[in-house]
Write a protein that holds these residues in place. Structure first.
Motif, PDB file in Angstrom:
ATOM      1  N   HIS A 304       0.839  -1.207   0.000  1.00  0.00           N
ATOM      2  CA  HIS A 304       0.000   0.000   0.000  1.00  0.00           C
ATOM      3  C   HIS A 304       0.876   1.261   0.000  1.00  0.00           C
ATOM      4  O   HIS A 304       2.060   1.216   0.312  1.00  0.00           O
ATOM      5  N   SER A 305       0.218   2.380  -0.331  1.00  0.00           N
ATOM      6  CA  SER A 305       0.994   3.610  -0.564  1.00  0.00           C
ATOM      7  C   SER A 305       1.253   4.418   0.695  1.00  0.00           C
ATOM      8  O   SER A 305       2.219   5.154   0.786  1.00  0.00           O
ATOM      9  N   ARG A 306       0.384   4.352   1.662  1.00  0.00           N
ATOM     10  CA  ARG A 306       0.414   5.169   2.884  1.00  0.00           C
ATOM     11  C   ARG A 306       0.359   6.667   2.575  1.00  0.00           C
ATOM     12  O   ARG A 306       0.904   7.481   3.325  1.00  0.00           O
ATOM     13  N   ASN A 312      -5.039  13.804   1.973  1.00  0.00           N
ATOM     14  CA  ASN A 312      -6.234  14.429   2.559  1.00  0.00           C
ATOM     15  C   ASN A 312      -5.977  15.794   3.165  1.00  0.00           C
ATOM     16  O   ASN A 312      -6.908  16.579   3.333  1.00  0.00           O
ATOM     17  N   TYR A 402      -2.901   4.011  11.409  1.00  0.00           N
ATOM     18  CA  TYR A 402      -3.113   3.476  10.060  1.00  0.00           C
ATOM     19  C   TYR A 402      -3.502   2.005  10.109  1.00  0.00           C
ATOM     20  O   TYR A 402      -2.986   1.241  10.933  1.00  0.00           O
ATOM     21  N   HIS A 405      -6.856  -0.846   3.779  1.00  0.00           N
ATOM     22  CA  HIS A 405      -8.287  -0.889   3.492  1.00  0.00           C
ATOM     23  C   HIS A 405      -8.968  -2.178   3.968  1.00  0.00           C
ATOM     24  O   HIS A 405     -10.039  -2.140   4.590  1.00  0.00           O
ATOM     25  N   HIS A 430     -13.284   5.949  14.512  1.00  0.00           N
ATOM     26  CA  HIS A 430     -12.398   6.011  13.351  1.00  0.00           C
ATOM     27  C   HIS A 430     -11.789   7.406  13.221  1.00  0.00           C
ATOM     28  O   HIS A 430     -10.595   7.571  12.951  1.00  0.00           O
TER      29      HIS A 430
HETATM   30  P1  FAD Z   1      -3.877   2.688  -0.694  1.00  0.00           P
HETATM   31  O1  FAD Z   1      -4.417   1.349  -0.417  1.00  0.00           O
HETATM   32  O2  FAD Z   1      -2.486   2.773  -1.173  1.00  0.00           O
HETATM   33  O3  FAD Z   1      -4.866   3.402  -1.740  1.00  0.00           O
HETATM   34  C1  FAD Z   1      -4.507   4.606  -2.389  1.00  0.00           C
HETATM   35  C2  FAD Z   1      -5.432   5.732  -2.067  1.00  0.00           C
HETATM   36  O4  FAD Z   1      -6.722   5.483  -2.567  1.00  0.00           O
HETATM   37  C3  FAD Z   1      -5.646   6.031  -0.611  1.00  0.00           C
HETATM   38  O5  FAD Z   1      -4.579   6.763  -0.059  1.00  0.00           O
HETATM   39  C4  FAD Z   1      -6.936   6.822  -0.645  1.00  0.00           C
HETATM   40  O6  FAD Z   1      -6.688   8.176  -0.888  1.00  0.00           O
HETATM   41  C5  FAD Z   1      -7.672   6.237  -1.824  1.00  0.00           C
HETATM   42  N1  FAD Z   1      -8.752   5.350  -1.368  1.00  0.00           N
HETATM   43  C6  FAD Z   1      -8.752   4.009  -1.369  1.00  0.00           C
HETATM   44  N2  FAD Z   1      -9.956   3.541  -0.961  1.00  0.00           N
HETATM   45  C7  FAD Z   1     -10.706   4.611  -0.681  1.00  0.00           C
HETATM   46  C8  FAD Z   1     -12.018   4.777  -0.198  1.00  0.00           C
HETATM   47  N3  FAD Z   1     -12.820   3.747   0.083  1.00  0.00           N
HETATM   48  N4  FAD Z   1     -12.451   6.033   0.037  1.00  0.00           N
HETATM   49  C9  FAD Z   1     -11.660   7.097  -0.228  1.00  0.00           C
HETATM   50  N5  FAD Z   1     -10.405   6.993  -0.689  1.00  0.00           N
HETATM   51  C10 FAD Z   1      -9.942   5.767  -0.921  1.00  0.00           C
HETATM   52  N6  FAD Z   1      -9.685   6.742   3.579  1.00  0.00           N
HETATM   53  C11 FAD Z   1      -9.327   7.977   3.958  1.00  0.00           C
HETATM   54  O7  FAD Z   1      -8.539   8.627   3.268  1.00  0.00           O
HETATM   55  N7  FAD Z   1      -9.815   8.531   5.107  1.00  0.00           N
HETATM   56  C12 FAD Z   1     -10.690   7.865   5.912  1.00  0.00           C
HETATM   57  O8  FAD Z   1     -11.128   8.393   6.923  1.00  0.00           O
HETATM   58  C13 FAD Z   1     -11.064   6.548   5.538  1.00  0.00           C
HETATM   59  N8  FAD Z   1     -11.898   5.818   6.320  1.00  0.00           N
HETATM   60  C14 FAD Z   1     -12.167   4.529   6.001  1.00  0.00           C
HETATM   61  C15 FAD Z   1     -12.951   3.764   6.881  1.00  0.00           C
HETATM   62  C16 FAD Z   1     -13.247   2.453   6.575  1.00  0.00           C
HETATM   63  C17 FAD Z   1     -14.084   1.650   7.531  1.00  0.00           C
HETATM   64  C18 FAD Z   1     -12.799   1.894   5.361  1.00  0.00           C
HETATM   65  C19 FAD Z   1     -13.136   0.494   5.016  1.00  0.00           C
HETATM   66  C20 FAD Z   1     -12.014   2.635   4.505  1.00  0.00           C
HETATM   67  C21 FAD Z   1     -11.676   3.947   4.798  1.00  0.00           C
HETATM   68  N9  FAD Z   1     -10.854   4.722   3.957  1.00  0.00           N
HETATM   69  C22 FAD Z   1     -10.518   5.998   4.333  1.00  0.00           C
HETATM   70  C23 FAD Z   1     -10.386   4.208   2.657  1.00  0.00           C
HETATM   71  C24 FAD Z   1      -9.052   3.439   2.682  1.00  0.00           C
HETATM   72  O9  FAD Z   1      -9.119   2.406   3.617  1.00  0.00           O
HETATM   73  C25 FAD Z   1      -7.865   4.351   2.976  1.00  0.00           C
HETATM   74  O10 FAD Z   1      -7.866   5.438   2.094  1.00  0.00           O
HETATM   75  C26 FAD Z   1      -6.553   3.608   2.791  1.00  0.00           C
HETATM   76  O11 FAD Z   1      -6.517   2.468   3.613  1.00  0.00           O
HETATM   77  C27 FAD Z   1      -5.387   4.526   3.115  1.00  0.00           C
HETATM   78  O12 FAD Z   1      -4.178   3.838   3.017  1.00  0.00           O
HETATM   79  P2  FAD Z   1      -3.192   4.045   1.799  1.00  0.00           P
HETATM   80  O13 FAD Z   1      -2.898   5.495   1.643  1.00  0.00           O
HETATM   81  O14 FAD Z   1      -2.037   3.130   2.006  1.00  0.00           O
HETATM   82  O15 FAD Z   1      -4.095   3.609   0.592  1.00  0.00           O
END
Ligand code: FAD
Ligand code: SF4
Length: 546
Positions: A304-306, A312, A402, A405, A430
């Motif tokens: 994942h990207s974090r 945001n 963190y 998803h 959350h």
């Molecule tokens: P990666 O897995 O690398 O994905 C890349 C990007 O895609 C994320 O950084 C994010 O910007 C976007 N993304 C992916 N899925 C979603 C989604 N469902 N909604 C919006 N953007 C998405 N994301 C948040 O940014 N803020 C939250 O408050 C948030 N709450 C969540 C609550 C629940 C219960 C669930 C199931 C998901 C939530 N998400 C949220 C979506 C997602 O889980 C996170 O964006 C992601 O885990 C962030 O980690 P990453 O940057 O490594 O994402």
């Protein structure tokens, strides 16, 4: 002073999101006008290209930013979340000043005596009194409550307020409304295809690049017994003096808040955020798609990207993320299933949930379709539980603010839904515990997608599953004292027990949901004797783990 009250409506089916603004003509007599525009920059609006500050005139305008106790305590915030926001804000303040802007910044110090008030409005009132601005300007906030509080404040002091359309998103709030108007079904897949076409992302004329819109079937792999192997961890960043001061303040003033700041390694400047994105594109994007649903003990980030915190708070731009991924595909550095999977999250899900949020608020936050009333389990605050899956996800939440998803959706969200936690309480939790939680994105994901509290607005069916799903997608069950296959007895997996109990108690509700038919059919195969044993075990689980 003459006033004319006008209303600026956010497109909303309920017609609720309406900003009332005073248009005023000042007749300035005794008072000296210090500031023409006071531009409010909120903690998640840290971008020099923001539409609210693009036209800032340093001779006449000032930027206002504030660290406010209310924002840190209206939900019981994780310390790392507080430190990340305040540090990124202070860095942005300094960058603005270096560029010649006048920035009025309210900083929280270790001693609360230095505060100019505890709430957003109190601190802002202080500045307004001092600076006598001609008008307030703010980019569309990411939280309905904040928009309401700024609007009420402007109203109360009779200062015109200009709410500027947020240019960080592909889809405006009004545009989303237009897209939904007259549609029979509002689903992500239709919206996502519309966005791909409209913005010409991964398109080959009118066809999707690679011949498919969706590569989900390639993207649900689990690691198997050998595990994920070596994956380069996301880039981490050393704390500088600003961050260290913030951490010290947070540890002192918010000592009883959950989480810790000891492992602070987050990007707090645009440069660092861009480095984090580059690092992801180079090292983890190529396999992101294939493994995006997989989980593994002690491996919180995997492929994942974090980037979500940086994205945001606008240290990163969504367009830059999408372009960088598409470029990786075009140069042959990453395959289509990964690039499409990543683009779908940002251009699809992220924009979709924002549209839903502004269309459905303020009623949305009150929805509770499954009539749940429980609190989040204590383990969701301290991580202490015998359930290996919940324990591992919570360790990441406590340490990094963190979880990825699938950990959010199919472990912590799933168990909460099966227990019957009130969806609003799950959302509040959350908001408190995750760095990337801003109301517009957290609420539709928590209350909607994860808890099905909205009764089907975000997703057509609840994401409910037994321990078998967690077993398939992780190694958690092999290190757990429970047995994922068992729903009754001492070794019964709490997820599996509560899965059957969930279906049992909501059987009537989902009877006519075509997508639940298969699950309900399996429930029907259980004998009354077995169901009775499950109900009894469920009582125990609710008592012990709820
Ligand atoms: P990666 O897995 O690398 O994905 C890349 C990007 O895609 C994320 O950084 C994010 O910007 C976007 N993304 C992916 N899925 C979603 C989604 N469902 N909604 C919006 N953007 C998405 N994301 C948040 O940014 N803020 C939250 O408050 C948030 N709450 C969540 C609550 C629940 C219960 C669930 C199931 C998901 C939530 N998400 C949220 C979506 C997602 O889980 C996170 O964006 C992601 O885990 C962030 O980690 P990453 O940057 O490594 O994402
Ligand atoms: Fe989680 Fe159940 Fe697996 Fe244990 S057995 S890790 S509680 S799903």
């Amino acid at each position: 002073m003459e006033q004319e009250r006008i209303s600026v409506g956010f497109a909303s089916s309920s017609g609720e999101i309406t900003i009332e603004i005073y248009k005023q003509r000042y007749v300035i007599q005794d008072c000296e006008l210090f500031v023409r525009q006071l531009i409010l920059v909120l903690g998640d609006q840290l971008d020099h290209d923001s539409a609210a500050i693009q036209k800032l005139d340093p001779e006449q305008d000032a930027v206002w930013m504030a660290e406010v106790v209310e924002e840190a305590t209206h939900v019981w915030c994780h310390k790392l979340r507080l430190a990340a926001f305040f540090s990124a804000m202070r860095h942005f303040r300094d960058e603005l000043r270096e560029r010649g802007a006048k920035v009025l910044y309210h900083e929280l110090s270790e001693n609360s005596d230095n505060d100019r008030g505890g709430t957003f409005s109190e601190v802002l009132a202080f500045t307004v009194e001092e600076q006598q601005p001609e008008r307030l300007v703010v980019l569309e906030p990411g939280d309905h409550r904040v928009l309401q509080s700024i609007t009420e404040f402007a109203d109360s002091v009779s200062i015109p307020l200009k709410v500027v359309r947020d240019n960080h998103f592909y889809c405006g709030i009004d545009e989303f409304q237009e897209w939904t108007d007259g549609r029979k079904r509002i689903i992500l897949e239709d919206f996502y295809r519309h966005m791909r076409k409209k913005h010409d992302v991964l398109m080959d004329g009118s066809d999707p690049v690679g011949g498919e819109w969706n590569f989900d079937s390639d993207n649900r792999q689990s690691f198997g017994k050998s595990g994920p192997g070596k994956i380069k961890a996301p880039r981490s960043f050393q704390t500088d003096q600003i961050t260290q001061e913030v951490i010290q303040m947070v540890e002192k003033r918010f000592a009883d808040h959950p989480g810790s700041t000891g492992d602070f390694d987050l990007p707090v400047t645009h440069e660092q955020a861009r480095a984090l994105l580059r690092d992801f594109i180079k090292y983890r994007l190529p396999e992101f798609g294939t493994w995006q649903d997989a989980m593994w003990t002690d491996r919180p980030f995997l492929h994942h990207s974090r980037i979500s915190f940086a994205l945001n708070v606008h240290l990163l731009s969504a367009r830059d993320c999408v372009w960088a991924a598409v470029e990786a595909y075009e140069s042959g550095a990453a395959p289509i299933n990964s690039v499409e999977g990543f683009v779908r999250q940002i251009l699809g899900w992220r924009e979709f949930v924002r549209g839903i949020y502004w269309q459905q608020m303020p009623e949305y936050i009150e929805l509770n379709a499954l009539e749940c009333d429980r609190d989040v389990p204590q383990a969701y605050w301290d991580g202490e539980t015998e359930m290996a899956c919940v324990r591992d996800c919570m360790q990441s939440v406590i340490k990094h603010g963190y979880a990825h998803h699938i950990q959010r959706l199919m472990v912590l969200g799933l168990f909460s839904q099966l227990l019957g936690v009130h969806p609003r309480k799950f959302h509040d939790w959350h908001m408190a515990m995750y760095l990337d939680a801003i109301d517009w994105v957290s609420l539709p994901n928590t209350l909607g997608m994860s808890q099905w509290g909205d009764g089907g607005i975000v997703g057509t069916k609840p994401y409910c599953a037994s321990g078998n799903y967690i077993h398939r997608m992780s190694n958690y069950c092999s290190g757990c004292r429970f047995n994922y296959k068992e729903s009754t007895g001492e070794d019964a997996c709490p997820v599996t027990t509560m899965y059957w109990h969930f279906l049992d108690r909501h059987r009537d509700r989902f009877q006519n949901n075509q997508r639940m038919k298969f699950q309900l059919k399996n429930l029907d195969r259980k004998s009354e004797e077995e169901m009775q044993a499950i109900r009894e075990r469920a009582e125990f689980v609710l008592e012990e783990f709820g």
